[in-house]
Write a protein that holds these residues in place. Structure first.
Motif, PDB file in Angstrom:
ATOM      1  N   VAL A  39       8.025  -7.907   4.361  1.00  0.00           N
ATOM      2  CA  VAL A  39       7.136  -6.854   4.833  1.00  0.00           C
ATOM      3  C   VAL A  39       6.033  -6.712   3.790  1.00  0.00           C
ATOM      4  N   GLU A  40       4.809  -6.953   4.202  1.00  0.00           N
ATOM      5  CA  GLU A  40       3.651  -6.792   3.317  1.00  0.00           C
ATOM      6  C   GLU A  40       2.824  -5.611   3.809  1.00  0.00           C
ATOM      7  N   ALA A  41       2.430  -4.745   2.883  1.00  0.00           N
ATOM      8  CA  ALA A  41       1.664  -3.550   3.241  1.00  0.00           C
ATOM      9  C   ALA A  41       0.483  -3.415   2.298  1.00  0.00           C
ATOM     10  N   ASP A  42      -0.624  -2.853   2.820  1.00  0.00           N
ATOM     11  CA  ASP A  42      -1.851  -2.672   2.040  1.00  0.00           C
ATOM     12  C   ASP A  42      -1.828  -1.322   1.337  1.00  0.00           C
ATOM     13  N   VAL A  43      -2.234  -1.334   0.071  1.00  0.00           N
ATOM     14  CA  VAL A  43      -2.290  -0.118  -0.743  1.00  0.00           C
ATOM     15  C   VAL A  43      -3.694   0.003  -1.322  1.00  0.00           C
ATOM     16  N   TYR A  44      -4.339   1.138  -1.081  1.00  0.00           N
ATOM     17  CA  TYR A  44      -5.664   1.377  -1.656  1.00  0.00           C
ATOM     18  C   TYR A  44      -5.532   1.751  -3.135  1.00  0.00           C
ATOM     19  N   PRO A  45      -6.557   1.469  -3.907  1.00  0.00           N
ATOM     20  CA  PRO A  45      -6.469   1.774  -5.349  1.00  0.00           C
ATOM     21  C   PRO A  45      -6.126   3.237  -5.630  1.00  0.00           C
ATOM     22  N   SER A  46      -6.585   4.158  -4.793  1.00  0.00           N
ATOM     23  CA  SER A  46      -6.284   5.576  -5.020  1.00  0.00           C
ATOM     24  C   SER A  46      -4.807   5.892  -4.820  1.00  0.00           C
ATOM     25  N   GLU A  47      -4.070   5.005  -4.130  1.00  0.00           N
ATOM     26  CA  GLU A  47      -2.649   5.220  -3.879  1.00  0.00           C
ATOM     27  C   GLU A  47      -1.773   4.354  -4.775  1.00  0.00           C
ATOM     28  N   ALA A  48      -2.378   3.592  -5.663  1.00  0.00           N
ATOM     29  CA  ALA A  48      -1.620   2.637  -6.468  1.00  0.00           C
ATOM     30  C   ALA A  48      -0.605   3.328  -7.372  1.00  0.00           C
ATOM     31  N   ASP A  49      -0.907   4.565  -7.817  1.00  0.00           N
ATOM     32  CA  ASP A  49       0.019   5.251  -8.714  1.00  0.00           C
ATOM     33  C   ASP A  49       1.262   5.750  -7.987  1.00  0.00           C
ATOM     34  N   LYS A  50       1.305   5.641  -6.656  1.00  0.00           N
ATOM     35  CA  LYS A  50       2.457   6.115  -5.884  1.00  0.00           C
ATOM     36  C   LYS A  50       3.496   5.027  -5.650  1.00  0.00           C
ATOM     37  N   VAL A  51       3.203   3.780  -6.017  1.00  0.00           N
ATOM     38  CA  VAL A  51       4.135   2.685  -5.766  1.00  0.00           C
ATOM     39  C   VAL A  51       4.537   2.048  -7.086  1.00  0.00           C
ATOM     40  N   LYS A  52       5.764   1.555  -7.111  1.00  0.00           N
ATOM     41  CA  LYS A  52       6.261   0.838  -8.275  1.00  0.00           C
ATOM     42  C   LYS A  52       7.386  -0.094  -7.830  1.00  0.00           C
ATOM     43  N   THR A  53       7.609  -1.139  -8.587  1.00  0.00           N
ATOM     44  CA  THR A  53       8.655  -2.098  -8.261  1.00  0.00           C
ATOM     45  C   THR A  53      10.021  -1.423  -8.336  1.00  0.00           C
ATOM     46  N   GLY A  54      10.850  -1.692  -7.323  1.00  0.00           N
ATOM     47  CA  GLY A  54      12.168  -1.081  -7.249  1.00  0.00           C
ATOM     48  C   GLY A  54      12.215   0.210  -6.458  1.00  0.00           C
ATOM     49  N   GLN A  55      11.064   0.688  -5.985  1.00  0.00           N
ATOM     50  CA  GLN A  55      11.006   1.940  -5.237  1.00  0.00           C
ATOM     51  C   GLN A  55      11.544   1.752  -3.821  1.00  0.00           C
ATOM     52  N   GLN A  56      12.309   2.739  -3.341  1.00  0.00           N
ATOM     53  CA  GLN A  56      12.844   2.707  -1.982  1.00  0.00           C
ATOM     54  C   GLN A  56      11.826   3.296  -1.007  1.00  0.00           C
ATOM     55  N   VAL A  57      11.569   2.598   0.093  1.00  0.00           N
ATOM     56  CA  VAL A  57      10.632   3.059   1.115  1.00  0.00           C
ATOM     57  C   VAL A  57      11.278   2.855   2.483  1.00  0.00           C
ATOM     58  N   LYS A  58      10.630   3.425   3.507  1.00  0.00           N
ATOM     59  CA  LYS A  58      11.064   3.238   4.891  1.00  0.00           C
ATOM     60  C   LYS A  58      10.076   2.343   5.613  1.00  0.00           C
ATOM     61  N   VAL A  59      10.601   1.481   6.470  1.00  0.00           N
ATOM     62  CA  VAL A  59       9.772   0.571   7.260  1.00  0.00           C
ATOM     63  C   VAL A  59      10.047   0.834   8.738  1.00  0.00           C
ATOM     64  N   ILE A  60       8.974   1.045   9.500  1.00  0.00           N
ATOM     65  CA  ILE A  60       9.087   1.248  10.938  1.00  0.00           C
ATOM     66  C   ILE A  60       8.324   0.118  11.630  1.00  0.00           C
ATOM     67  N   VAL A  61       9.043  -0.708  12.368  1.00  0.00           N
ATOM     68  CA  VAL A  61       8.443  -1.830  13.086  1.00  0.00           C
ATOM     69  C   VAL A  61       7.907  -1.325  14.421  1.00  0.00           C
ATOM     70  N   ALA A  62       6.712  -1.774  14.770  1.00  0.00           N
ATOM     71  CA  ALA A  62       6.088  -1.343  16.023  1.00  0.00           C
ATOM     72  C   ALA A  62       6.992  -1.661  17.207  1.00  0.00           C
ATOM     73  N   GLY A  63       7.258  -0.635  18.020  1.00  0.00           N
ATOM     74  CA  GLY A  63       8.138  -0.789  19.171  1.00  0.00           C
ATOM     75  C   GLY A  63       9.585  -0.468  18.883  1.00  0.00           C
ATOM     76  N   TYR A  64       9.921  -0.280  17.609  1.00  0.00           N
ATOM     77  CA  TYR A  64      11.298   0.047  17.218  1.00  0.00           C
ATOM     78  C   TYR A  64      11.293   1.278  16.315  1.00  0.00           C
ATOM     79  N   GLU A  65      10.547   2.317  16.757  1.00  0.00           N
ATOM     80  CA  GLU A  65      10.412   3.524  15.953  1.00  0.00           C
ATOM     81  C   GLU A  65      11.736   4.252  15.753  1.00  0.00           C
ATOM     82  N   ASP A  66      12.695   4.022  16.645  1.00  0.00           N
ATOM     83  CA  ASP A  66      13.983   4.695  16.524  1.00  0.00           C
ATOM     84  C   ASP A  66      14.924   3.999  15.554  1.00  0.00           C
ATOM     85  N   ARG A  67      14.491   2.884  14.952  1.00  0.00           N
ATOM     86  CA  ARG A  67      15.337   2.150  14.016  1.00  0.00           C
ATOM     87  C   ARG A  67      14.602   1.877  12.709  1.00  0.00           C
TER      88      ARG A  67
END
Length: 404
Positions: free
Chosen positions: A246-274
């Motif tokens: 899963v590759e996602a785009d991060v703007y420079p203003s949001e770069a301080d919110k991400v770090k390696t090892g961080q847990q996130v949620k991924v929602i695939v289009a059409g499978y919002e319930d999973r």
């Protein structure tokens, strides 16, 4: 009684019923006239109001009658109407609430699960068992048969060493030479079963079949039957999809919110319930050329290959944990130029619009900071239909009477 008094009494008796009858007729006439008074409005432009049928001067739609005299901003719907409009309600209460930053992403192929099938020896492709891309194959399945004089020579050498080792079982030198010749054929892609059959038949076979080293889908086919390939020449490329990046785009203003090892949620289009849990495993050290964005990357499982590379995905970064808050599903809140409002079930089958103030939001919930109290029954599905029904029946926006 004299004649004068008698005539006066007779006149009163005759005139009073006439006056009362005229007054009654006049009252009935006024009442009938009042009941016949009707106003009309446009269902798309409720600001258009007139007292006779016609068409809307803005959009040209036929005007519809509506009850303008009703002072109550309450909409009454029967049980069948609610079922038809799919009206459902929930009781609003406090819940744990966290806001998220939403990143646009996509599913891509995990190159760690890509296998290139290349020719171990130079030769001519006699038979190609897989002749098109997109075919799913299983590990050990035959892929192609090649004619190779080099393999024939190596087979002849191995058979000779095997005969010498069998003739002189006590000579370690012959045993080592036989083992070395056997190992060379194994390194060229021959299987143990093929070598055992070669020893039994005592006959070389220049036509050798090669099998799939891994399971996957044929993504590329670089050769055709009858073509010659050099040693190391690519035959095909196999891709496995049981895990995807899963590759996602991060703007420079949001770069301080991400770090390696961080847990996130991924929602695939059409499978919002999973929603899928993912760990950020890599962050690009520089901005992408021409886009001025960074990229984050992680891996999610893909059981039964239900998702295909290229599908759009949303990555949710937890940004703020507010704790307890009054929250509603996103679809329950209607927003327009006048603000935000919801529909509340005041009594059975009676609904009223209430203006609310919203706070933080995430992908499916919105915080209500004012306008509602805990315990009120709020319409979750069908809120937009209630607004449309109100406009049709009342001829005005449900927010028109609120203090903004």
């Amino acid at each position: 009684m004299n004649r004068k008094d008698f005539l006066r009494n007779i006149s009163i008796a005759v005139l009073v019923p006439s006056v009362l009858l005229a007054a009654c007729v006049d009252k009935k006439t006024n009442t009938a006239a009042g009941s016949k008074e009707q106003t009309y409005t446009c269902p798309m432009h409720p600001q258009i109001v007139q007292n006779k049928p016609g068409t809307c001067p803005i959009c040209g739609m036929d005007l519809i009658p509506f009850d303008k005299s009703s002072p109550a901003d309450v909409l009454t719907l029967g049980a069948s109407q609610q079922a038809l409009a799919n009206i459902t309600t929930i009781t609003i209460g406090t819940n744990e609430f966290s806001s998220f930053t939403q990143l646009n992403g996509r599913l891509t192929i995990n190159p760690e699960q890509t296998t290139y099938v290349s020719s171990r020896v130079p030769g001519r492709i006699e038979v190609l068992y897989i002749k098109e891309t997109g075919v799913r194959i299983i590990k050990g399945q035959p892929l192609y048969k090649i004619y190779s004089e080099q393999l024939s020579t190596l087979q002849q050498e191995y058979m000779l060493m095997a005969d010498q080792a069998a003739s002189f079982p006590g000579d370690q030198r012959f045993q080592q030479m036989e083992k070395a010749a056997r190992q060379k054929l194994l390194l060229y892609g021959q299987t143990e079963a093929q070598l055992s059959a070669l020893v039994r038949s005592k006959k070389t076979d220049p036509f050798v079949t090669y099998f799939a080293p891994e399971s996957g889908v044929v993504a590329e086919l670089s050769i055709a039957e009858g073509q010659y390939v050099p040693e190391g020449g690519t035959i095909m490329k196999l891709e496995a999809y049981n895990q995807l990046w899963v590759e996602a785009d991060v703007y420079p203003s949001e770069a301080d919110k991400v770090k390696t090892g961080q847990q996130v949620k991924v929602i695939v289009a059409g499978y919002e319930d999973r929603p899928q849990a993912m760990t950020i495993s890599f962050i690009t050290p520089s901005l992408q050329a021409g886009s001025q964005v960074m990229q984050i990357r992680g891996t999610i499982p893909n059981p039964n290959n239900q998702w295909q590379p290229g599908l759009q995905a949303i990555v949710l970064l937890s940004s703020t944990n507010k704790g307890k808050a009054l929250t509603l599903p996103m679809d329950a809140v209607i927003r327009d130029g006048n603000g935000a409002h919801v529909w509340v079930e005041k009594d059975k089958n009676k609904f009223q619009s209430k203006m609310v103030t919203t706070g933080m939001e995430n992908f499916d919930q919105v915080e209500i900071t004012s306008g509602l109290e805990e315990g009120e029954k709020v319409v979750v599905t069908g809120a937009y239909l209630l607004t449309s029904e109100f406009v049709l029946k009342k001829g005005k926006n449900p927010m028109a009477g609120h203090n903004h």
